[in-house]
Design an enzyme around this catalytic site. Structure first.
Site, PDB file in Angstrom:
ATOM      1  N   GLN A   1       1.896  -6.669  -3.562  1.00  0.00           N
ATOM      2  CA  GLN A   1       2.338  -6.728  -2.161  1.00  0.00           C
ATOM      3  C   GLN A   1       3.677  -5.993  -1.988  1.00  0.00           C
ATOM      4  O   GLN A   1       3.920  -5.016  -2.668  1.00  0.00           O
ATOM      5  CB  GLN A   1       2.404  -8.159  -1.633  1.00  0.00           C
ATOM      6  CG  GLN A   1       1.060  -8.817  -1.461  1.00  0.00           C
ATOM      7  CD  GLN A   1       0.548  -9.401  -2.753  1.00  0.00           C
ATOM      8  OE1 GLN A   1       1.264 -10.002  -3.523  1.00  0.00           O
ATOM      9  NE2 GLN A   1      -0.731  -9.232  -2.997  1.00  0.00           N
TER      10      GLN A   1
ATOM     11  N   GLY B   1      -4.345  -4.330  -4.082  1.00  0.00           N
ATOM     12  CA  GLY B   1      -4.893  -3.368  -5.028  1.00  0.00           C
ATOM     13  C   GLY B   1      -4.005  -2.162  -5.201  1.00  0.00           C
ATOM     14  O   GLY B   1      -3.227  -1.803  -4.318  1.00  0.00           O
ATOM     15  N   HIS B   2      -4.110  -1.541  -6.371  1.00  0.00           N
ATOM     16  CA  HIS B   2      -3.453  -0.278  -6.646  1.00  0.00           C
ATOM     17  C   HIS B   2      -4.535   0.753  -6.930  1.00  0.00           C
ATOM     18  O   HIS B   2      -5.460   0.489  -7.698  1.00  0.00           O
ATOM     19  CB  HIS B   2      -2.542  -0.375  -7.877  1.00  0.00           C
ATOM     20  CG  HIS B   2      -1.433  -1.357  -7.743  1.00  0.00           C
ATOM     21  ND1 HIS B   2      -0.734  -1.546  -6.569  1.00  0.00           N
ATOM     22  CD2 HIS B   2      -0.873  -2.202  -8.641  1.00  0.00           C
ATOM     23  CE1 HIS B   2       0.204  -2.454  -6.765  1.00  0.00           C
ATOM     24  NE2 HIS B   2       0.126  -2.875  -8.003  1.00  0.00           N
TER      25      HIS B   2
ATOM     26  N   LYS C   1       2.562   1.938  -5.189  1.00  0.00           N
ATOM     27  CA  LYS C   1       3.239   1.396  -6.368  1.00  0.00           C
ATOM     28  C   LYS C   1       2.464   1.697  -7.639  1.00  0.00           C
ATOM     29  O   LYS C   1       3.057   1.949  -8.684  1.00  0.00           O
ATOM     30  CB  LYS C   1       3.419  -0.117  -6.220  1.00  0.00           C
ATOM     31  CG  LYS C   1       4.344  -0.531  -5.085  1.00  0.00           C
ATOM     32  CD  LYS C   1       4.532  -2.031  -5.025  1.00  0.00           C
ATOM     33  CE  LYS C   1       3.254  -2.773  -4.672  1.00  0.00           C
ATOM     34  NZ  LYS C   1       2.765  -2.469  -3.306  1.00  0.00           N
TER      35      LYS C   1
ATOM     36  N   ASP D   1       0.817  -1.222   0.000  1.00  0.00           N
ATOM     37  CA  ASP D   1       0.000   0.000   0.000  1.00  0.00           C
ATOM     38  C   ASP D   1       0.847   1.266   0.000  1.00  0.00           C
ATOM     39  O   ASP D   1       0.400   2.323   0.437  1.00  0.00           O
ATOM     40  CB  ASP D   1      -0.963   0.018   1.204  1.00  0.00           C
ATOM     41  CG  ASP D   1      -1.776  -1.248   1.329  1.00  0.00           C
ATOM     42  OD1 ASP D   1      -2.381  -1.648   0.319  1.00  0.00           O
ATOM     43  OD2 ASP D   1      -1.780  -1.856   2.414  1.00  0.00           O
TER      44      ASP D   1
END
Length: 427
Positions: A223, A40-41, A16, A13
């Site tokens: 991750q 998630g991004h 990225k 988190d």
């Protein structure tokens, strides 16, 4: 043109997706090389916010080829749901390539993930329950179903039946759940074949040809380093290799082709799930970081655990990944504090430790040793040069850089695509 790797340098988190998107217009391929839809991004473009779970961030950049590499595990329902959602918003997803060697998350993997976690009780890992771990376990046990298997029904059925021989014993005799019918699984997976077929490729070959043609390939981790199955805070980790080394195995690109490794660090720290977190805050500061930073999981919506910046963690990530450049994100979230603590070392049972403790026990007992830096009140969201930042914010960046193991090449000052101060060109 050699490949560039982007990795999370904390517990995930870190931003990225934004960093990948920042480079997206200058790269030709963006490859997701590990994980699945358990992370998630979030990417903000103008007034639009996009939450990506399985798709590489490059999917949002016209002209960039997004690739799901062989190291990823794929929930096909999620994949097509995500594609449909982007298509409805006018995003062209037709360039997406999927590795024939990537593994498929079957319904029985999701079921086992959830019941296993409930069975562990207080010893739970804190998984998302999306079947990621059991699918990687199948991969290592040579029981996995790969994307290419969907194009040969005989092989697919044999693999599903082989996997269910053991799994149904576990489900019925240990967890008192109903057995899973192989026909149900096979039928469900075969239902995706026609739509999936045009996307599937020998992606390692595609990427090799791209690099030989002087194209730029960006390898994007899911991750982060402290969740890596080998180098993270085991057992409170994910089930794949989220480090720069994993970029090679998860994409089929040899390590000699990687020229730069970009580590993403938040100006503070967060973690989702169980496991040690030395700088975690349980007071008003922690709640303020969570609120100001919007620290809720992109995939799960779970509130993230929040704490101050941890320099030993950054140094560890720099060492494990060979980080050449750090991107420091969410500096704007720290606006308004009179002074900002930074963990520079640990106290482990009365002894100062300057690096990550070798053992799980040592890290569990680690207490942060802080240095304090003066804060700032000015709005920094409009800064585009380091000199635009208040003096104390500039000093914070430089001090953090000095103790983190590699140079800071970009600083995030807001969620938008353009809200970044660039100190050194990342490419």
């Amino acid at each position: 043109m050699p490949a560039v790797v982007i990795v999370g340098a904390q517990w995930g988190d870190e931003g990225k997706g934004k960093a990948t998107d920042l480079l997206g217009s200058r790269v030709d391929y963006v490859v997701k090389f590990n994980g699945g839809n358990n992370a998630g991004h979030t990417v903000v473009i103008g007034d639009e916010k996009y939450a990506l779970h399985l798709l590489p961030s490059g999917i949002l950049t016209p002209g960039c080829v997004p690739v799901i590499g062989n190291g990823v595990v794929i929930d096909l329902d999620v994949l097509f749901h995500e594609i449909d959602g982007l298509n409805e918003r006018g995003i062209d997803t037709s360039a997406l390539l999927v590795s024939a060697n990537a593994h498929v998350i079957a319904d029985y993997n999701r079921t086992l993930d959830k019941v296993n976690e409930r069975f562990l009780g207080s010893r739970r890992i804190g998984t998302t329950g999306r079947g990621i771990g059991p699918t990687y376990a199948d991969k290592m046990n040579r029981l996995g179903v790969r994307i290419q298997d969907l194009f040969d029904e005989k092989i697919l059925r044999a693999k599903v039946e082989g996997a269910l021989d053991l799994k149904n014993q576990i489900l019925t005799k240990i967890y008192n759940r109903r057995a899973v019918e192989a026909d149900e699984i096979v039928e469900s997976l075969l239902g995706h074949v026609d739509r999936l077929r045009p996307m599937v490729a020998d992606t390692s070959l595609v990427l090799e040809q791209a690099l030989k043609a002087d194209k730029t390939v960006l390898l994007e981790a899911g991750q982060a380093t402290l969740l890596d199955v080998d180098h993270g805070t085991y057992p409170f980790v994910t089930s794949s290799s989220a480090t720069a080394g994993g970029a090679c195995t998860g994409s089929g690109i040899p390590p000699t082709q990687v020229s730069r490794v970009i580590g993403i660090v938040k100006a503070y720290a967060t973690r989702v799930g169980e496991g040690p977190f030395p700088t975690e805050l349980f007071d008003e500061d922690g709640e303020r970081l969570r609120k100001n930073g919007g620290e809720f999981g992109t995939t799960t919506g779970r509130p993230r655990r929040c704490g101050w910046y941890d320099a030993p963690v950054a140094r560890y990530s720099a060492r494990i990944n060979g980080v050449t450049d750090f991107v420091l994100t969410k500096l704007d979230v720290l606006t308004g504090w009179d002074r900002i603590p930074v963990c520079v070392a640990y106290d482990v049972d009365g002894e100062r430790v300057d690096e990550m403790p070798m053992t799980q026990t040592g890290f569990h007992h680690a207490k942060p040793i802080y240095e304090f830096f003066p804060g700032w009140d000015e709005d920094i969201s409009g800064a585009r040069e380091l000199s635009d930042l208040p003096a104390n914010a500039q000093a914070y960046v430089r001090e953090v850089e000095a103790i983190s193991g590699s140079r800071i090449s970009a600083v995030g000052v807001g969620p938008g695509r353009d809200q970044t101060v660039v100190l050194h060109d990342l490419l």
